[in-house]
Design a protein around this motif. Structure first.
Motif, PDB file in Angstrom:
ATOM      1  N   SER A 111       0.820  -1.207   0.000  1.00  0.00           N
ATOM      2  CA  SER A 111       0.000   0.000   0.000  1.00  0.00           C
ATOM      3  C   SER A 111       0.856   1.260   0.000  1.00  0.00           C
ATOM      4  O   SER A 111       0.374   2.331  -0.406  1.00  0.00           O
ATOM      5  CB  SER A 111      -0.945  -0.007   1.209  1.00  0.00           C
ATOM      6  N   ASP A 112       2.109   1.145   0.435  1.00  0.00           N
ATOM      7  CA  ASP A 112       3.012   2.311   0.392  1.00  0.00           C
ATOM      8  C   ASP A 112       3.131   2.861  -1.023  1.00  0.00           C
ATOM      9  O   ASP A 112       3.287   4.073  -1.216  1.00  0.00           O
ATOM     10  CB  ASP A 112       4.398   1.922   0.915  1.00  0.00           C
ATOM     11  N   GLU A 113       3.063   1.986  -2.015  1.00  0.00           N
ATOM     12  CA  GLU A 113       3.172   2.418  -3.408  1.00  0.00           C
ATOM     13  C   GLU A 113       1.957   3.220  -3.852  1.00  0.00           C
ATOM     14  O   GLU A 113       1.995   3.903  -4.878  1.00  0.00           O
ATOM     15  CB  GLU A 113       3.351   1.204  -4.323  1.00  0.00           C
ATOM     16  N   LEU A 114       0.867   3.150  -3.081  1.00  0.00           N
ATOM     17  CA  LEU A 114      -0.346   3.917  -3.368  1.00  0.00           C
ATOM     18  C   LEU A 114      -0.519   5.044  -2.358  1.00  0.00           C
ATOM     19  O   LEU A 114      -1.622   5.536  -2.119  1.00  0.00           O
ATOM     20  CB  LEU A 114      -1.572   3.007  -3.359  1.00  0.00           C
ATOM     21  N   ASP A 115       0.593   5.455  -1.730  1.00  0.00           N
ATOM     22  CA  ASP A 115       0.629   6.584  -0.799  1.00  0.00           C
ATOM     23  C   ASP A 115      -0.127   6.337   0.496  1.00  0.00           C
ATOM     24  O   ASP A 115      -0.518   7.289   1.185  1.00  0.00           O
ATOM     25  CB  ASP A 115       0.092   7.865  -1.459  1.00  0.00           C
ATOM     26  N   LEU A 116      -0.316   5.083   0.849  1.00  0.00           N
ATOM     27  CA  LEU A 116      -0.910   4.748   2.140  1.00  0.00           C
ATOM     28  C   LEU A 116       0.087   3.863   2.885  1.00  0.00           C
ATOM     29  O   LEU A 116       0.266   2.690   2.537  1.00  0.00           O
ATOM     30  CB  LEU A 116      -2.242   4.016   1.960  1.00  0.00           C
ATOM     31  N   PRO A 117       0.775   4.422   3.900  1.00  0.00           N
ATOM     32  CA  PRO A 117       1.780   3.631   4.616  1.00  0.00           C
ATOM     33  C   PRO A 117       1.198   2.318   5.127  1.00  0.00           C
ATOM     34  O   PRO A 117       0.122   2.294   5.729  1.00  0.00           O
ATOM     35  CB  PRO A 117       2.198   4.547   5.762  1.00  0.00           C
ATOM     36  N   SER A 118       1.909   1.235   4.867  1.00  0.00           N
ATOM     37  CA  SER A 118       1.405  -0.084   5.213  1.00  0.00           C
ATOM     38  C   SER A 118       1.058  -0.198   6.689  1.00  0.00           C
ATOM     39  O   SER A 118       0.031  -0.767   7.062  1.00  0.00           O
ATOM     40  CB  SER A 118       2.448  -1.148   4.834  1.00  0.00           C
ATOM     41  N   ALA A 119       1.911   0.359   7.535  1.00  0.00           N
ATOM     42  CA  ALA A 119       1.682   0.256   8.968  1.00  0.00           C
ATOM     43  C   ALA A 119       0.488   1.085   9.423  1.00  0.00           C
ATOM     44  O   ALA A 119      -0.045   0.867  10.516  1.00  0.00           O
ATOM     45  CB  ALA A 119       2.939   0.694   9.727  1.00  0.00           C
ATOM     46  N   ALA A 120       0.058   2.039   8.599  1.00  0.00           N
ATOM     47  CA  ALA A 120      -1.023   2.946   8.982  1.00  0.00           C
ATOM     48  C   ALA A 120      -2.365   2.563   8.405  1.00  0.00           C
ATOM     49  O   ALA A 120      -3.386   3.166   8.738  1.00  0.00           O
ATOM     50  CB  ALA A 120      -0.679   4.373   8.544  1.00  0.00           C
ATOM     51  N   LYS A 121      -2.406   1.549   7.553  1.00  0.00           N
ATOM     52  CA  LYS A 121      -3.611   1.314   6.763  1.00  0.00           C
ATOM     53  C   LYS A 121      -4.830   0.954   7.617  1.00  0.00           C
ATOM     54  O   LYS A 121      -5.919   1.517   7.440  1.00  0.00           O
ATOM     55  CB  LYS A 121      -3.341   0.209   5.746  1.00  0.00           C
ATOM     56  N   GLU A 122      -4.694   0.026   8.549  1.00  0.00           N
ATOM     57  CA  GLU A 122      -5.847  -0.407   9.332  1.00  0.00           C
ATOM     58  C   GLU A 122      -6.374   0.716  10.223  1.00  0.00           C
ATOM     59  O   GLU A 122      -7.591   0.932  10.320  1.00  0.00           O
ATOM     60  CB  GLU A 122      -5.475  -1.627  10.176  1.00  0.00           C
ATOM     61  N   ALA A 123      -5.481   1.441  10.886  1.00  0.00           N
ATOM     62  CA  ALA A 123      -5.932   2.540  11.741  1.00  0.00           C
ATOM     63  C   ALA A 123      -6.567   3.645  10.914  1.00  0.00           C
ATOM     64  O   ALA A 123      -7.533   4.283  11.355  1.00  0.00           O
ATOM     65  CB  ALA A 123      -4.752   3.084  12.556  1.00  0.00           C
ATOM     66  N   THR A 124      -6.046   3.879   9.710  1.00  0.00           N
ATOM     67  CA  THR A 124      -6.663   4.865   8.813  1.00  0.00           C
ATOM     68  C   THR A 124      -8.063   4.427   8.425  1.00  0.00           C
ATOM     69  O   THR A 124      -9.000   5.240   8.381  1.00  0.00           O
ATOM     70  CB  THR A 124      -5.801   5.049   7.555  1.00  0.00           C
ATOM     71  N   ALA A 125      -8.223   3.150   8.132  1.00  0.00           N
ATOM     72  CA  ALA A 125      -9.543   2.635   7.764  1.00  0.00           C
ATOM     73  C   ALA A 125     -10.551   2.860   8.885  1.00  0.00           C
ATOM     74  O   ALA A 125     -11.707   3.250   8.631  1.00  0.00           O
ATOM     75  CB  ALA A 125      -9.455   1.156   7.410  1.00  0.00           C
ATOM     76  N   PHE A 126     -10.153   2.649  10.136  1.00  0.00           N
ATOM     77  CA  PHE A 126     -11.097   2.851  11.229  1.00  0.00           C
ATOM     78  C   PHE A 126     -11.340   4.328  11.502  1.00  0.00           C
ATOM     79  O   PHE A 126     -12.435   4.705  11.955  1.00  0.00           O
ATOM     80  CB  PHE A 126     -10.655   2.079  12.471  1.00  0.00           C
ATOM     81  N   ALA A 127     -10.367   5.188  11.210  1.00  0.00           N
ATOM     82  CA  ALA A 127     -10.633   6.628  11.274  1.00  0.00           C
ATOM     83  C   ALA A 127     -11.737   6.990  10.289  1.00  0.00           C
ATOM     84  O   ALA A 127     -12.655   7.773  10.607  1.00  0.00           O
ATOM     85  CB  ALA A 127      -9.357   7.415  10.968  1.00  0.00           C
ATOM     86  N   VAL A 128     -11.692   6.414   9.094  1.00  0.00           N
ATOM     87  CA  VAL A 128     -12.724   6.665   8.090  1.00  0.00           C
ATOM     88  C   VAL A 128     -14.071   6.105   8.549  1.00  0.00           C
ATOM     89  O   VAL A 128     -15.118   6.754   8.401  1.00  0.00           O
ATOM     90  CB  VAL A 128     -12.316   6.067   6.731  1.00  0.00           C
TER      91      VAL A 128
END
Length: 386
Positions: free
Chosen positions: A317-334
């Motif tokens: 996901s880093d290649e799509l500008d979403l840090p891999s380590a941040a993806k799940e927490a970002t999803a729950f923020a959404v």
């Protein structure tokens, strides 16, 4: 809206906090990831949590302690994130909590329990908290997992070909795009790898750092065949699982009377993760698989998976500008953002629910909570910037 997303996954090693600025314009959710913090659980708390997880047995006093102490740990990192990312003022905190038990029987999810009392977060920060996201989807007949399916579908909307979002945490889960989207847990991600390392080191270590043990080991074909016979893998989606099934005791039962070298066991269960992910994705004719989660830090696992995926391109996901380590927490923020705007956070095709639901429960902040006055239509796509 300035949102803090909090997540601790099925590896139960740390709490991640993402700061995200989120707004909805027309039909597009725009998410800017401001930053990521990750803090390990205190050793004593992590030890008690591990002892309480399946197949462990605990009394209600332990559950109460864990709910409180996990809530306090979430509150501490939330307060740190609010100050570091937003100068001390945020609009919302979305807390997934720590899954302690996911109750699935004969393919049907009957309940789920996430610990981490949100009142501690609201009290510490003064910010409203959305929590307990999974229960509403289960009440609507869904699996309650993987609950990032809607996020993934919005995020990958419009990509050429057919893509899948893959998260490799303790349990691996996927969301497959297309006219008939689907999401499900494929089986163990790091869960059995971590268990194999713990067995090999008598509990001194819990992860295969950089896949070094798996790289040194040799895959045992007979053990792999036995592991692949697990009935879960042949069940049709939507489906979900957890450490209620794939835990250290499960691996120890399979290993009984098998005198294998420790690194060979790690190599074999690493191959199991790669095989079960690739086998689960093979029917969908994918062009790309976009991976995130702790498993992306294991190059041996990624190499095995890449070899098994055939023509599908494996990316992070880093290649799509979403840090891999941040993806799940970002999803729950959404998901928290959607909840306070009265918008569904689930997709029935992904979880098997009878309908989409507004997810979670709200704990007011120091000043209560003011619902957004504007009305919004459900988004059709999502963009992420950092």
């Amino acid at each position: 809206m300035r949102v803090i997303g909090l997540m601790s996954g099925t590896s139960h090693d740390a709490i991640d906090a993402v700061g995200a600025e989120i707004d909805l314009r027309d039909d597009t959710l725009r998410v800017r990831v401001v930053g990521l913090l990750s803090r390990p659980y205190p050793d004593a708390l992590r030890s008690e949590l591990i002892a309480a997880l399946p197949p462990g047995s605990v009394d209600m006093a332990a559950v109460c302690r864990l709910d409180t102490e996990i809530g306090q740990a979430f509150a501490a990192i939330a307060a740190e994130a609010v100050h570091e990312f937003f100068g001390g003022t945020a609009d919302l905190i979305a807390s997934h909590g720590q899954t302690a038990y996911h109750w699935v029987r004969e393919g049907t999810a009957h309940g789920t329990l996430q610990l981490g009392q949100p009142a501690w977060i609201a009290e510490r920060t003064g910010v409203p908290v959305v929590s307990d996201f999974r229960a509403r989807d289960i009440a609507a007949g869904g699996q309650g997992a993987p609950l990032v399916g809607l996020f993934d579908l919005l995020w990958l909307a419009g990509r050429p070909g057919r893509a899948a979002a893959l998260n490799i945490g303790g349990i691996a889960n996927v969301t497959v795009t297309g006219d008939a989207p689907v999401a499900f847990d494929t089986g163990p991600g790091n869960a059995l790898i971590d268990a194999a390392v713990a067995i090999a080191t008598d509990g001194a270590e819990h992860i295969d750092r950089a896949g070094a043990r798996a790289a040194r080991g040799t895959i045992d074909a007979e053990l792999l065949k036995q592991l692949l016979a697990e009935p879960y893998y042949s069940a049709l989606p939507p489906k979900s699982t957890g450490k209620e099934l794939f835990n250290r005791a499960y691996l120890e039962r399979v290993l009984r009377d098998r005198p294998l070298a420790p690194d060979d066991i790690v190599a074999t269960v690493t191959a199991l993760t790669a095989h079960t992910i690739a086998d689960a994705l093979e029917p969908f004719g994918l062009t790309e698989v976009i991976a995130s989660g702790g498993g992306t830090r294991n190059p041996t696992l990624l190499a095995m998976l890449r070899d098994r995926l055939g023509t599908a391109r494996l990316r992070t996901s880093d290649e799509l500008d979403l840090p891999s380590a941040a993806k799940e927490a970002t999803a729950f923020a959404v998901l928290g953002f959607l909840t306070v705007h009265g918008l569904p956070g689930s997709h029935p095709a992904c979880t098997g629910a009878t309908h989409a639901s507004v997810l979670g429960s709200l704990t007011p902040g120091a000043a209560g909570f003011a619902w957004p006055t504007a009305s919004f239509a459900p988004p059709r796509r999502l963009t992420v910037t950092v």
